[in-house]
Design a protein around this motif. Structure first.
Motif, PDB file in Angstrom:
ATOM      1  N   LEU A 294       0.830  -1.212   0.000  1.00  0.00           N
ATOM      2  CA  LEU A 294       0.000   0.000   0.000  1.00  0.00           C
ATOM      3  C   LEU A 294       0.862   1.259   0.000  1.00  0.00           C
ATOM      4  CD1 LEU A 294      -2.851  -0.947   2.494  1.00  0.00           C
ATOM      5  CD2 LEU A 294      -2.988  -0.768   0.003  1.00  0.00           C
ATOM      6  N   ILE A 295       1.938   1.223   0.763  1.00  0.00           N
ATOM      7  CA  ILE A 295       2.881   2.351   0.753  1.00  0.00           C
ATOM      8  C   ILE A 295       3.501   2.480  -0.633  1.00  0.00           C
ATOM      9  CG2 ILE A 295       5.061   3.224   1.702  1.00  0.00           C
ATOM     10  CD1 ILE A 295       4.249   1.783   4.333  1.00  0.00           C
ATOM     11  N   GLY A 296       3.839   1.348  -1.238  1.00  0.00           N
ATOM     12  CA  GLY A 296       4.411   1.357  -2.581  1.00  0.00           C
ATOM     13  C   GLY A 296       3.459   1.906  -3.624  1.00  0.00           C
ATOM     14  N   VAL A 297       2.183   1.551  -3.535  1.00  0.00           N
ATOM     15  CA  VAL A 297       1.181   2.064  -4.479  1.00  0.00           C
ATOM     16  C   VAL A 297       1.094   3.582  -4.350  1.00  0.00           C
ATOM     17  CG1 VAL A 297      -1.290   2.130  -5.011  1.00  0.00           C
ATOM     18  CG2 VAL A 297      -0.166  -0.059  -4.632  1.00  0.00           C
ATOM     19  N   TYR A 298       1.044   4.072  -3.130  1.00  0.00           N
ATOM     20  CA  TYR A 298       1.014   5.518  -2.898  1.00  0.00           C
ATOM     21  C   TYR A 298       2.242   6.188  -3.523  1.00  0.00           C
ATOM     22  CZ  TYR A 298       1.373   9.928  -0.359  1.00  0.00           C
ATOM     23  OH  TYR A 298       1.527  11.236  -0.034  1.00  0.00           O
ATOM     24  N   TYR A 299       3.402   5.602  -3.287  1.00  0.00           N
ATOM     25  CA  TYR A 299       4.657   6.166  -3.788  1.00  0.00           C
ATOM     26  C   TYR A 299       4.696   6.190  -5.318  1.00  0.00           C
ATOM     27  CZ  TYR A 299       9.585   6.625  -4.878  1.00  0.00           C
ATOM     28  OH  TYR A 299      10.765   7.039  -5.413  1.00  0.00           O
TER      29      TYR A 299
END
Length: 87
Positions: A63-68
């Motif tokens: 989820l952090i990666g998708v945001y990034y």
């Protein structure tokens, strides 16, 4: 060490469907977590409970990666639009 220094230019990085790739990976991690959740007792009995938490951590980090990568993609598009407007 100079002997091991490359003598050529580094290639350009490959760009692909980064957002789709990270989103797909995140979905896979969460799906693995949900599939293993009914077997919580078995994992606990066999000291494999870390498998469950690894899948949950992979989904959370995804989820952090998708945001990034969504922000990165938007910044790249903004920069390309700005450059085309200047020229």
């Amino acid at each position: 060490m100079a002997k091991w220094t490359p003598q050529h230019e580094a290639p350009e990085p490959l760009e692909g469907p980064v957002v789709a790739t990270i989103t797909g990976g995140t979905i896979v991690w969460f799906a693995l977590f949900l599939v293993q959740l009914p077997f919580y007792g078995w994992f606990d009995d066999h000291d494999h409970l870390w498998w469950l938490w690894t899948c949950l951590a992979g989904g959370g980090l995804g989820l952090i990666g998708v945001y990034y990568v969504r922000r990165r993609d938007a910044a790249i598009k903004r920069d390309a639009t700005r450059k085309s407007a200047v020229e």
